[in-house]
Scaffold this motif. Structure first.
Motif, PDB file in Angstrom:
ATOM      1  N   ALA A   1       0.823  -1.207   0.000  1.00  0.00           N
ATOM      2  CA  ALA A   1       0.000   0.000   0.000  1.00  0.00           C
ATOM      3  C   ALA A   1       0.858   1.258   0.000  1.00  0.00           C
ATOM      4  O   ALA A   1       0.549   2.241  -0.679  1.00  0.00           O
TER       5      ALA A   1
ATOM      6  N   ILE B   1       1.977   3.029  -3.190  1.00  0.00           N
ATOM      7  CA  ILE B   1       1.034   3.746  -4.045  1.00  0.00           C
ATOM      8  C   ILE B   1       0.234   4.809  -3.292  1.00  0.00           C
ATOM      9  O   ILE B   1      -0.613   5.476  -3.888  1.00  0.00           O
ATOM     10  N   THR B   2       0.501   4.988  -1.997  1.00  0.00           N
ATOM     11  CA  THR B   2      -0.276   5.988  -1.263  1.00  0.00           C
ATOM     12  C   THR B   2       0.003   7.407  -1.764  1.00  0.00           C
ATOM     13  O   THR B   2      -0.910   8.244  -1.786  1.00  0.00           O
TER      14      THR B   2
ATOM     15  N   PHE C   1      -1.904   7.781  -4.956  1.00  0.00           N
ATOM     16  CA  PHE C   1      -3.324   7.685  -4.613  1.00  0.00           C
ATOM     17  C   PHE C   1      -3.813   9.004  -4.010  1.00  0.00           C
ATOM     18  O   PHE C   1      -4.895   9.502  -4.364  1.00  0.00           O
TER      19      PHE C   1
ATOM     20  N   VAL D   1       0.810  -5.155  -6.294  1.00  0.00           N
ATOM     21  CA  VAL D   1       0.088  -3.948  -6.702  1.00  0.00           C
ATOM     22  C   VAL D   1       0.393  -3.606  -8.152  1.00  0.00           C
ATOM     23  O   VAL D   1      -0.492  -3.206  -8.918  1.00  0.00           O
TER      24      VAL D   1
ATOM     25  N   LEU E   1      -2.289  -3.055 -11.140  1.00  0.00           N
ATOM     26  CA  LEU E   1      -2.333  -1.846 -11.967  1.00  0.00           C
ATOM     27  C   LEU E   1      -2.076  -2.170 -13.439  1.00  0.00           C
ATOM     28  O   LEU E   1      -2.690  -1.571 -14.321  1.00  0.00           O
TER      29      LEU E   1
ATOM     30  N   TYR F   1      -6.085   1.530  -8.157  1.00  0.00           N
ATOM     31  CA  TYR F   1      -5.538   1.572  -6.800  1.00  0.00           C
ATOM     32  C   TYR F   1      -6.450   0.872  -5.789  1.00  0.00           C
ATOM     33  O   TYR F   1      -5.988   0.142  -4.913  1.00  0.00           O
ATOM     34  N   ARG F   2      -7.745   1.066  -5.899  1.00  0.00           N
ATOM     35  CA  ARG F   2      -8.672   0.495  -4.917  1.00  0.00           C
ATOM     36  C   ARG F   2      -8.662  -1.028  -4.964  1.00  0.00           C
ATOM     37  O   ARG F   2      -8.695  -1.692  -3.917  1.00  0.00           O
TER      38      ARG F   2
ATOM     39  N   GLY G   1      -6.144  -2.788  -5.848  1.00  0.00           N
ATOM     40  CA  GLY G   1      -4.868  -3.162  -5.252  1.00  0.00           C
ATOM     41  C   GLY G   1      -4.952  -3.231  -3.731  1.00  0.00           C
ATOM     42  O   GLY G   1      -4.453  -4.178  -3.112  1.00  0.00           O
ATOM     43  N   PHE G   2      -5.598  -2.247  -3.114  1.00  0.00           N
ATOM     44  CA  PHE G   2      -5.748  -2.248  -1.657  1.00  0.00           C
ATOM     45  C   PHE G   2      -6.545  -3.475  -1.184  1.00  0.00           C
ATOM     46  O   PHE G   2      -6.218  -4.074  -0.159  1.00  0.00           O
TER      47      PHE G   2
ATOM     48  N   ASP H   1       2.701   5.342 -13.745  1.00  0.00           N
ATOM     49  CA  ASP H   1       2.090   4.935 -12.478  1.00  0.00           C
ATOM     50  C   ASP H   1       2.451   3.509 -12.083  1.00  0.00           C
ATOM     51  O   ASP H   1       2.751   3.226 -10.923  1.00  0.00           O
ATOM     52  N   SER H   2       2.410   2.587 -13.038  1.00  0.00           N
ATOM     53  CA  SER H   2       2.639   1.183 -12.718  1.00  0.00           C
ATOM     54  C   SER H   2       4.083   0.898 -12.338  1.00  0.00           C
ATOM     55  O   SER H   2       4.374  -0.096 -11.669  1.00  0.00           O
TER      56      SER H   2
END
Length: 380
Positions: free
Chosen positions: A25, A28-29, A32, A151, A155, A161-162, A164-165, A239-240
């Motif tokens: 997490a 990517i926070t 995010f 994650v 992606l 993102y959601r 992934g969480f 992003d990835s």
């Protein structure tokens, strides 16, 4: 020694699964929060306040651990809070709620860390504190590699993102199950402690000098969410790829923890001086360089993290007697976390003013720890 090694490895596997959850997490926070509309200052504030909250709670949980000796209860409670907060991020639809969950996750980690580290210190007395904590940190960072890669896969498959969480809730379950196994096999880890000749004649003085070292290093160490924010802001990487670079840092963390841990048992605090010099170079490479420089900067950032999470903890076990280690870990972590918070907040603010100023602050604060480390080395 075999039972001690088994206990260290079991707790290492717990940390492996736990790190898959919250380090996955953490990678990517930053992006995010960017997506939710948070500013760079707010990202720095959130990262720093999360760390500060987690480290302040360690002061109290460490003291309680020493007084009650209920190490397992505190460890279980902290892990549950720590791990449940991550999948709940999938339900955060504004940056304020996301920040609250980030802080809750850090509080859970802070609550259980002193009790867990005291239990680890009992076992590491048999194999060498540096080596034992290095093994634990290496396993810990295997999870920190796998989590961001999980994650990345989500992606890459356009899960977002959601999603992934939510997937990060799976290793959280395995962490609690493994912790349960460790409890039933080793209900009294304090019996693993062996008496060792203590080289420190004035542990109080050395301890507070060491606190100064931790404060300077913590203040100058940028958290990865700010690094990830920078990568996205300047479109240095897609992003990835950002969680992949976090995974790279965690791989370096794992390897350097083993290396520095082994050397610490033989050469003491001189090894920490080397790690500080190396890690101080990450900021100019990450924030001022291009793609190749950023990669090398992430590697050096991982070197510093490996040292912080292995030999910095091992040093406490070397300085402080076992019956006071819970409080010592709590005090140490509170000061370190407060410094990390102030440093993260300042660097988040400096980011919006001048990258060169941010870099100068980071490098200078870390290098100022060297003279104090020299004094610590001469005192042991």
């Amino acid at each position: 020694m075999r039972r001690a090694a088994k206990f260290i490895i079991l707790l290492g596997v717990v940390s492996l699964f736990a790190d898959m959850t919250y380090e996955g997490a953490r990678g990517i926070t930053g992006p995010f929060l960017f997506m939710l509309g948070a500013s760079a200052t707010m990202v720095g504030f959130a990262s720093g306040l999360g760390e500060l909250s987690g480290y302040i709670i360690r002061l109290f949980s460490g003291y309680i651990a020493d007084r009650t000796r209920r190490y397992w209860f505190m460890t279980f409670t902290g892990y549950i809070i720590n791990l449940v907060a991550v999948p709940l991020l999938a339900l955060a639809f504004n940056w304020q709620v996301a920040i609250l969950l980030i802080i809750l996750e850090r509080i859970g980690k802070g609550f259980r860390t002193p009790a867990r580290d005291v239990m680890l210190s009992h076992a590491t007395s048999q194999v060498g504190h540096g080596w034992g904590f290095g093994i634990h940190e290496a396993l810990d960072q295997v999870g920190a590699i796998l989590g961001p890669l999980m994650v990345f896969l989500v992606l890459y498959l356009r899960g977002g993102y959601r999603t992934g969480f939510l997937f990060l809730g799976l290793p959280a379950i395995f962490a609690i199950l493994t912790l349960t196994v460790a409890y039933f096999l080793f209900p009294h880890p304090q019996r693993l402690e062996i008496e060792t000749h203590r080289l420190v004649e004035s542990p109080g003085l050395v301890f507070w000098l060491y606190i100064g070292v931790a404060c300077l290093i913590g203040a100058g160490y940028a958290d990865f969410p700010l690094i990830g924010y920078h990568f996205k802001n300047v479109t240095l990487f897609g992003d990835s790829l950002i969680p992949v670079f976090y995974a790279l840092a965690m791989l370096v963390d794992a390897l350097s923890a083993l290396l520095f841990g082994r050397f610490f048992d033989h050469y003491g605090f001189r090894v920490m001086m080397v790690s500080v010099i190396l890690s101080s170079l990450f900021a100019p490479l990450v924030f001022l360089g291009g793609v190749l420089a950023a990669v090398f900067g992430v590697v050096l950032w991982g070197v510093g993290m490996g040292a912080q999470e292995s030999i910095m903890r091992a040093a406490i076990a070397r300085i402080i007697p076992s019956d006071r280690r819970g409080s010592a870990y709590g005090i140490f972590n509170m000061f370190f976390g407060f410094s990390w918070f102030i440093g993260s907040l300042l660097m988040g603010m400096l980011y919006e003013v001048s990258l060169a100023a941010l870099v100068m602050f980071s490098v200078i604060m870390q290098l100022l720890a060297i003279p104090l480390l020299v004094k610590v080395e001469k005192s042991v």
